[in-house]
Scaffold this motif. Structure first.
Motif, PDB file in Angstrom:
ATOM      1  N   VAL A  21      80.804  10.021  26.993  1.00  0.00           N
ATOM      2  CA  VAL A  21      81.850   9.143  27.528  1.00  0.00           C
ATOM      3  C   VAL A  21      81.352   8.470  28.805  1.00  0.00           C
ATOM      4  O   VAL A  21      80.740   9.105  29.655  1.00  0.00           O
ATOM      5  CB  VAL A  21      83.138   9.961  27.817  1.00  0.00           C
ATOM      6  CG1 VAL A  21      84.203   9.080  28.445  1.00  0.00           C
ATOM      7  CG2 VAL A  21      83.646  10.607  26.547  1.00  0.00           C
ATOM      8  N   THR A  71      88.541   5.598  27.145  1.00  0.00           N
ATOM      9  CA  THR A  71      89.555   6.546  26.693  1.00  0.00           C
ATOM     10  C   THR A  71      89.214   6.930  25.257  1.00  0.00           C
ATOM     11  O   THR A  71      88.383   6.293  24.611  1.00  0.00           O
ATOM     12  CB  THR A  71      90.958   5.919  26.720  1.00  0.00           C
ATOM     13  OG1 THR A  71      90.993   4.834  25.772  1.00  0.00           O
ATOM     14  CG2 THR A  71      91.329   5.416  28.118  1.00  0.00           C
ATOM     15  N   LEU A  72      89.869   7.970  24.749  1.00  0.00           N
ATOM     16  CA  LEU A  72      89.619   8.353  23.358  1.00  0.00           C
ATOM     17  C   LEU A  72      89.992   7.228  22.407  1.00  0.00           C
ATOM     18  O   LEU A  72      89.343   7.022  21.387  1.00  0.00           O
ATOM     19  CB  LEU A  72      90.390   9.631  23.016  1.00  0.00           C
ATOM     20  CG  LEU A  72      89.874  10.901  23.686  1.00  0.00           C
ATOM     21  CD1 LEU A  72      90.719  12.090  23.270  1.00  0.00           C
ATOM     22  CD2 LEU A  72      88.416  11.151  23.379  1.00  0.00           C
ATOM     23  N   GLY A 127      87.411   5.595  19.926  1.00  0.00           N
ATOM     24  CA  GLY A 127      87.733   5.642  18.507  1.00  0.00           C
ATOM     25  C   GLY A 127      87.661   4.275  17.861  1.00  0.00           C
ATOM     26  O   GLY A 127      87.149   4.114  16.754  1.00  0.00           O
ATOM     27  N   ILE A 151      88.873  11.753  16.626  1.00  0.00           N
ATOM     28  CA  ILE A 151      87.992  12.360  17.630  1.00  0.00           C
ATOM     29  C   ILE A 151      88.542  13.697  18.111  1.00  0.00           C
ATOM     30  O   ILE A 151      87.800  14.672  18.234  1.00  0.00           O
ATOM     31  CB  ILE A 151      87.779  11.402  18.821  1.00  0.00           C
ATOM     32  CG1 ILE A 151      87.006  10.178  18.363  1.00  0.00           C
ATOM     33  CG2 ILE A 151      87.035  12.099  19.946  1.00  0.00           C
ATOM     34  CD1 ILE A 151      86.830   9.126  19.424  1.00  0.00           C
ATOM     35  N   VAL A 152      89.834  13.779  18.366  1.00  0.00           N
ATOM     36  CA  VAL A 152      90.422  15.016  18.906  1.00  0.00           C
ATOM     37  C   VAL A 152      90.273  16.160  17.905  1.00  0.00           C
ATOM     38  O   VAL A 152      89.935  17.279  18.285  1.00  0.00           O
ATOM     39  CB  VAL A 152      91.902  14.807  19.291  1.00  0.00           C
ATOM     40  CG1 VAL A 152      92.529  16.097  19.737  1.00  0.00           C
ATOM     41  CG2 VAL A 152      92.017  13.763  20.381  1.00  0.00           C
ATOM     42  N   ILE A 180      88.316  19.548  23.427  1.00  0.00           N
ATOM     43  CA  ILE A 180      89.268  18.638  24.087  1.00  0.00           C
ATOM     44  C   ILE A 180      90.662  19.240  23.925  1.00  0.00           C
ATOM     45  O   ILE A 180      91.227  19.248  22.838  1.00  0.00           O
ATOM     46  CB  ILE A 180      89.227  17.228  23.456  1.00  0.00           C
ATOM     47  CG1 ILE A 180      87.839  16.634  23.593  1.00  0.00           C
ATOM     48  CG2 ILE A 180      90.265  16.329  24.120  1.00  0.00           C
ATOM     49  CD1 ILE A 180      87.688  15.294  22.907  1.00  0.00           C
ATOM     50  N   PRO A 186      94.056  15.185  25.363  1.00  0.00           N
ATOM     51  CA  PRO A 186      93.442  13.882  25.075  1.00  0.00           C
ATOM     52  C   PRO A 186      93.446  12.925  26.267  1.00  0.00           C
ATOM     53  O   PRO A 186      92.661  11.981  26.302  1.00  0.00           O
ATOM     54  CB  PRO A 186      94.301  13.315  23.947  1.00  0.00           C
ATOM     55  CG  PRO A 186      94.989  14.481  23.345  1.00  0.00           C
ATOM     56  CD  PRO A 186      95.149  15.489  24.442  1.00  0.00           C
ATOM     57  N   VAL A 235      89.949  12.841  29.697  1.00  0.00           N
ATOM     58  CA  VAL A 235      88.618  12.411  29.294  1.00  0.00           C
ATOM     59  C   VAL A 235      87.917  11.878  30.537  1.00  0.00           C
ATOM     60  O   VAL A 235      88.495  11.122  31.303  1.00  0.00           O
ATOM     61  CB  VAL A 235      88.712  11.314  28.208  1.00  0.00           C
ATOM     62  CG1 VAL A 235      87.343  10.818  27.818  1.00  0.00           C
ATOM     63  CG2 VAL A 235      89.445  11.856  27.000  1.00  0.00           C
ATOM     64  N   LEU A 244      81.015  14.031  23.030  1.00  0.00           N
ATOM     65  CA  LEU A 244      81.897  14.038  21.864  1.00  0.00           C
ATOM     66  C   LEU A 244      81.086  13.964  20.577  1.00  0.00           C
ATOM     67  O   LEU A 244      80.021  13.351  20.537  1.00  0.00           O
ATOM     68  CB  LEU A 244      82.831  12.821  21.902  1.00  0.00           C
ATOM     69  CG  LEU A 244      83.718  12.657  23.118  1.00  0.00           C
ATOM     70  CD1 LEU A 244      84.421  11.313  23.067  1.00  0.00           C
ATOM     71  CD2 LEU A 244      84.724  13.782  23.192  1.00  0.00           C
TER      72      LEU A 244
END
Length: 96
Positions: free
Chosen positions: A51, A56-57, A61, A69-70, A76, A79, A82, A88
């Motif tokens: 990251v 952000t996720l 994504g 991803i989670v 994680i 969420p 991050v 990841l």
């Protein structure tokens, strides 16, 4: 006196040569990074993703094509927590 001036000129010339070499080297490195970025722009993300600041996720994504991803990263817990440097596992949706 003339000998001292000669030494000072020689030192100045040497310093200018060293500085010009450093400048050319940094310009080449920058152009190399720019080329790498352009080459990888259209490629999907690697399986291991680190990251970066401001990500952000959700943005990761979308960028990598991985909406889960989670679920794939049990480390994680939150969420929203991050941070830069977080590693990841990425599995693009089209590879499932």
């Amino acid at each position: 006196m003339a000998e001292e001036v000669s030494w000072q000129c020689a030192l100045l010339l040497a310093a200018m040569l060293v500085l010009s070499c450093c400048q050319e080297s940094s310009e080449r490195e920058y152009k190399g990074e720019e080329t790498l970025l352009l080459q990888h722009k259209d490629k999907p993300c690697d399986e291991i993703y680190v990251v970066r600041e401001g990500e952000t996720l959700q943005t990761i994504g979308e960028k990598c094509g991985d909406p889960f991803i989670v679920e794939e990263n049990p480390h994680i817990h939150d969420p929203d927590d991050v941070f830069p440097g977080l590693v990841l596992k990425i599995t693009p949706f089209n590879n499932r």
